[in-house]
Design an enzyme around this catalytic site. Structure first.
Site, PDB file in Angstrom:
ATOM      1  N   ALA A 297      -4.308  19.366 -15.086  1.00 31.59           N
ATOM      2  CA  ALA A 297      -3.236  19.739 -14.160  1.00 31.59           C
ATOM      3  C   ALA A 297      -3.616  19.467 -12.712  1.00 31.59           C
ATOM      4  CB  ALA A 297      -2.890  21.213 -14.342  1.00 31.59           C
ATOM      5  N   ILE A 299      -5.698  17.174 -11.503  1.00 32.03           N
ATOM      6  CA  ILE A 299      -5.905  15.768 -11.147  1.00 32.03           C
ATOM      7  C   ILE A 299      -4.560  15.052 -11.075  1.00 32.03           C
ATOM      8  CG2 ILE A 299      -7.011  13.606 -11.788  1.00 32.03           C
ATOM      9  CD1 ILE A 299      -8.943  15.311 -13.506  1.00 32.03           C
ATOM     10  N   GLU A 301      -2.953  12.222 -11.777  1.00 32.94           N
ATOM     11  CA  GLU A 301      -3.209  10.955 -12.472  1.00 32.94           C
ATOM     12  C   GLU A 301      -2.489   9.773 -11.836  1.00 32.94           C
ATOM     13  OE1 GLU A 301      -4.082  14.200 -15.324  1.00 32.94           O
ATOM     14  OE2 GLU A 301      -2.433  13.759 -13.981  1.00 32.94           O
ATOM     15  N   ASP A 343      -5.580 -12.999  21.215  1.00 28.59           N
ATOM     16  CA  ASP A 343      -5.979 -14.238  21.860  1.00 28.59           C
ATOM     17  C   ASP A 343      -4.762 -14.803  22.599  1.00 28.59           C
ATOM     18  OD1 ASP A 343      -7.648 -16.400  22.493  1.00 28.59           O
ATOM     19  OD2 ASP A 343      -6.875 -17.568  20.813  1.00 28.59           O
ATOM     20  N   ASP A 637      -6.877 -17.416  16.508  1.00 28.69           N
ATOM     21  CA  ASP A 637      -6.747 -18.596  15.658  1.00 28.69           C
ATOM     22  C   ASP A 637      -7.971 -19.501  15.706  1.00 28.69           C
ATOM     23  OD1 ASP A 637      -6.493 -19.520  18.220  1.00 28.69           O
ATOM     24  OD2 ASP A 637      -4.583 -20.532  17.939  1.00 28.69           O
ATOM     25  N   ASP A 641     -12.817 -16.759  17.611  1.00 30.40           N
ATOM     26  CA  ASP A 641     -12.226 -15.448  17.320  1.00 30.40           C
ATOM     27  C   ASP A 641     -12.776 -14.818  16.037  1.00 30.40           C
ATOM     28  OD1 ASP A 641     -10.432 -15.624  19.506  1.00 30.40           O
ATOM     29  OD2 ASP A 641      -9.123 -16.904  18.318  1.00 30.40           O
ATOM     30  N   GLU A 706       1.568  23.598 -11.540  1.00 31.13           N
ATOM     31  CA  GLU A 706       1.010  23.649 -12.893  1.00 31.13           C
ATOM     32  C   GLU A 706      -0.254  24.515 -12.925  1.00 31.13           C
ATOM     33  OE1 GLU A 706       0.302  19.630 -13.936  1.00 31.13           O
ATOM     34  OE2 GLU A 706       2.403  19.021 -13.831  1.00 31.13           O
ATOM     35  N   ASN A 731       2.421  14.694 -16.256  1.00 28.30           N
ATOM     36  CA  ASN A 731       1.810  14.125 -15.054  1.00 28.30           C
ATOM     37  C   ASN A 731       1.988  12.618 -15.000  1.00 28.30           C
ATOM     38  OD1 ASN A 731       1.058  16.674 -14.327  1.00 28.30           O
ATOM     39  ND2 ASN A 731      -1.115  16.256 -14.134  1.00 28.30           N
TER      40      ASN A 731
END
Length: 900
Positions: A297, A299, A301, A343, A637, A641, A706, A731
């Site tokens: 409950a 976790i 999922e 740039d 570019d 860079d 839950e 779940n």
């Protein structure tokens, strides 16, 4: 035998200096240090050097393989928690639960793996290049070899259009100009010669050197190879790219922190409830079963699956908007960006020169595309027509109007040809009217060029060149009323006009003309000045509104370029960057960033424009910004860079003009090179984070409900209202499909109307944890209430009551999805109700829920008993409670609270 200079008798230190700083010494001294000569190496010597030095290529960045991609999908703490739960299930004989969790893990891993695998392989396909060759002189003979076979000491021959295969010390040159924009950011080809320079000359100003990765724009030359492979300047940048730290993106860090909290939350709750049950005398086996139920409950999922799919969906949305994302987790990071370092050349500008203004004796003409004059009209002033015609005639470039990107020649000359074409005076037509009878090429000593033409009125000379040179050669000036003498005062005034244009970051050429009696007449005497033409690498039209949108969204934009300060300042003003009251910061002012005081660091953090910046200084700036808590996106570019692209939180490379090195280093590639695409990407990144936050709240609030329901029942001695396999089924059902619909929603329209969130802000703030707790309590009360009503007033069996609580939880959680709307949105018209995926998810989940009730094999597996009519009425009445409570809270929050 090789034709090479005799081994140098200079001390080792002198020889080393010649090779470390070859621009400081003469060509012959460099040849001597390399044991080479102007006729090049002998082939046998070249082969020995190739074996000793290795091929002339850069180390390839190691691509992520299948195993690494798989591991990246499994290293989440939430996934680890699922693995532990699966192991515990198998350990205590809960095989079906264990297999169900394993299936969830497999689905999540498959989605993440195949999405990233596709991105990686697509990027690799973009970077397959043809072989580059080089012309070398060996033993006096010219050979064409693979660029990888070039070795130190080779004499390389260069012509217009050649890629430079290695770092060269020029030996000789004929009007050589090299496009170094990919390496230095310089937007205009750089003139080169063989003259030595000072030892401390910056890379961008070493006119006697030509570097690997750049290209010959014009002229021809010969140079000796002084460095190959990783020893070149390009190799040094490549090494910085390899060593630049990338780290985890902010989203990865936040989800990892959330996973740790869930681990401790799960362990703490399971231990507390199991301990309380054992102290109350409950059977050990029952407490083990309860512990598994609580772990399942607790976790979420669906979290790994939905997070992966939400990011993948964001990646595909960005791809449709011309932004190719290479790493899933990078999709969200742009949404947290607080600073974009961009740039200039090719990013903010078009990476091509264009004529912007023409200063004549009687007027200044705006040459922007919308204002360019039509010279075909009769009322076009004669001096204007003549000036543009001279710029077109006195020209050595080749302009292709249909496909301008295929044009060749000096960008300044191409801009003049484009101007002629756009104003109705194309070069071909002018040459038909006034054919060339003689050409005097551009000379660096005179800094001028001249062409002689046969016109209707006889021979004339068309001249263009540097303003100071042309002005000194002029004795008259052409105006609307004819030609008048050019006095010294007039000449000085024209000089001031030229200087003013240059201070604006514009390139300036002077245009002149004169009639001659013969083609042998000297070209640069008694000229008549026509005017000054100002040219610029123009800003992209969509950049200014894009920057304004970033600023409205609270994102600061800073230009970081290797170009001249004046040019950078002019472009910054043109695109709307705030440069008022501050000078452009030049790279030489922060060569050693660690030695700066607090005031100097503050200036760097607030400056809007940086010029003459080296790759190392770009890295230092990125580190400075990140240390101050900024989330930094870096666009670019060029090769120069690449290190900063890799080190930034998000590296954004240009797809069309970008180099392969830049694209490889980046997290995202803009396929249309449009800075405006970054705005769309930022918006999508913010939407994704909002969506992730919504489905995390949705998942955890349901799971808390839950936990509280099962934990309370176990603590007070009631039968468990939910069984472990039922919880896992719900779940997977409720955590995946409705949460997935939330994860791929379009988001609210106001995502770009707020400042960036705090980079340190968690996925869930205290407000969200309170929200999760509140919703969880409501859901838990709903579950237990329905369970107890079914057990006692209605007198159902435990199996029937458990089925009622099972269905109540499922339906109430499905309706709970509408509580995830923003408080400011409408009750019925909001971002949740407008998402078709939500309605599809609800329909699918209801269908699977009915299947679990009425399909015997699944009902038996889940221990579900079909409810009676009273049971369905109870389920329907209880299921709507969380929705009603949530909508009341949202209405109150919209009126009195905030959407924190």
């Amino acid at each position: 035998m090789p034709h090479a200079s005799a081994p140098s008798s200079a001390p080792p230190e002198t020889t080393s200096e010649r090779l470390d700083r070859p621009w400081q010494v003469s060509p012959d001294q460099v040849l001597s240090a390399l044991n080479s000569g102007r006729d090049g190496l002998h082939p046998d010597e070249a082969e020995q050097r190739l074996e000793a030095k290795g091929p002339n290529r850069l180390r390839e960045i190691e691509h992520r393989g299948i195993v690494e991609l798989l591991w990246e999908q499994l290293k989440s703490l939430v996934v680890l928690l699922l693995v532990v739960a699966m192991g515990v299930s198998f350990l205590f004989g809960q095989t079906i639960e264990g297999l169900a969790i394993a299936a969830v893990l497999a689905i999540n891993t498959a989605i993440g793996f195949f999405t990233e695998w596709r991105a990686v392989r697509s990027m690799e396909a973009l970077q397959k290049l043809g072989e580059v060759t080089a012309r070398v002189r060996r033993n006096g003979e010219t050979q064409v070899i693979s660029a990888e076979e070039v070795v130190p000491g080779d004499v390389v021959l260069l012509e217009s259009g050649d890629l430079i295969p290695a770092d060269l010390r020029l030996l000789e040159g004929d009007q050589l100009q090299v496009d170094e924009s990919a390496l230095t950011g310089e937007s205009v080809p750089v003139p080169k010669n063989a003259d030595p320079m000072a030892a401390d000359t910056p890379l961008a100003e070493r006119s006697c050197m030509a570097y690997k990765g750049t290209a010959v724009a014009e002229g021809r030359a010969a140079g000796v190879v002084v460095a190959t492979g990783m020893e070149t300047e390009l190799g040094a940048i490549s090494a910085m790219v390899e060593t630049a730290e990338t780290g985890e993106t902010p989203l990865e860090q936040k989800l990892d922190r959330l996973g740790r909290r869930l681990v401790w939350l799960t362990v703490g709750i399971a231990a507390a409830v199991a301990g309380a049950g054992l102290l109350a005398g409950r059977p050990l086996l029952l407490m083990i079963e309860t512990g598994i139920a609580l772990a399942v409950a607790a976790i979420p999922e669906g979290l790994p699956i939905v997070a992966t799919v939400a990011l993948a969906h964001g990646m595909w949305v960005m791809l449709r908007r011309n932004a190719f994302v290479r790493r899933l987790s990078a999709v969200e990071t742009l949404g947290a960006t607080t600073l974009i370092c961009t740039d200039k050349t090719g990013t903010l500008t078009e990476n091509r020169m264009a004529a912007r203004r023409l200063l004549l004796a009687d007027q200044t003409v705006d040459l922007s595309p919308a204002e360019r004059p039509d010279l075909e009209t009769d009322d076009a002033p004669r001096p204007l027509r003549t000036a543009i015609e001279v710029g077109v005639l006195c020209n050595g470039a080749e302009y292709n109007a249909d496909t301008p990107e295929e044009s060749t020649g000096d960008p300044l000359e191409l801009a003049l040809l484009a101007l002629g074409h756009d104003t109705g005076r194309p070069r071909a037509a002018l040459l038909d009217e006034s054919p060339v009878v003689r050409e005097v090429p551009f000379d660096r000593d005179t800094t001028m060029m001249a062409t002689y033409h046969e016109g209707d009125d006889g021979l004339f000379v068309a001249v263009k060149g540097a303003p100071e040179a042309v002005l000194d050669a002029c004795t008259s000036v052409v105006g609307v009323d004819g030609t008048s003498d050019l006095s010294d005062e007039d000449r000085e005034a024209w000089h001031r006009k030229s200087e003013h244009l240059a201070a604006e970051g514009l390139r300036v050429l002077a245009l002149a003309r004169k009639p001659v009696d013969t083609k042998d007449a000297p070209p640069y005497e008694d000229l008549a000045l026509l005017g000054l033409v100002a040219l610029q690498d123009p800003p992209r039209e969509d950049v200014r509104p894009a920057i304004e949108r970033c600023q409205e969204a609270g994102i600061r934009v800073a230009m970081v370029t290797g170009d001249h300060p004046e040019t950078a300042h002019a472009i910054a003003e043109a695109v709307g960057l705030d440069v008022d009251g501050e000078q452009v910061v030049e790279g030489n002012l922060f060569t050693n960033i660690d030695a700066l005081d607090d005031e100097q660091r503050k200036r760097l953090r607030t400056a809007a424009v940086f010029a003459r910046v080296t790759p190392k200084q770009k890295l230092d700036l990125i580190d400075l910004y990140q240390d101050s808590g900024q989330v930094v996106a870096m666009t670019g570019d060029g090769v120069n860079d690449a290190p900063a692209l890799r080190s930034a939180d998000i590296g954004v490379a240009m797809g069309k003009r970008g180099t392969d090195v830049a694209r490889e280093a980046a997290d995202m590639v803009l396929q249309d090179d449009a800075f405006a695409s970054i705005v769309a990407a930022v918006h999508q990144g913010r939407v994704i984070f909002d969506n992730i936050r919504k489905f995390v709240v949705y998942l955890l609030s349901g799971n808390v409900g839950e936990i509280l329901g099962v934990g309370t029942a176990a603590t007070v001695g009631l039968p468990l209202p939910l069984l472990p396999l039922q919880i896992l089924y719900l779940n997977v059902l409720n955590d995946v499909f409705p949460a997935l619909a939330l994860g791929v929603g379009r988001g609210t329209t106001g995502a770009m109307d707020r400042p960036p969130r705090d980079p340190d802000e968690s996925v869930l703030t205290p407000h969200h944890w309170r929200l999760i707790g509140g919703y969880g309590v409501v859901i838990a009360v709903t579950i237990l209430g329905a369970f107890l009503v079914a057990l006692y007033p209605l007198g159902m069996s435990t199996g029937q009551a458990v089925s009622v609580s099972f269905l109540t939880l499922s339906i109430s959680r499905l309706l709970h999805v509408f509580n995830m709307r923003s408080p400011e949105s409408g009750l019925f018209d909001n971002e949740i109700s407008r998402t078709p995926y939500v309605w599809g998810a609800l329909a699918l989940c209801l269908g699977l829920l009915l299947l679990a009730v009425y399909w015997s094999p699944l009902a038996t597996l889940l221990s579900v008993v079909p409810p009676s009519l009273n049971g369905w009425l109870l389920i329907g009445g209880a299921s709507i409670v969380p929705l009603v409570v949530g909508q009341i809270y949202l209405g109150w929050q919209a009126r009195y609270g905030s959407s924190a």
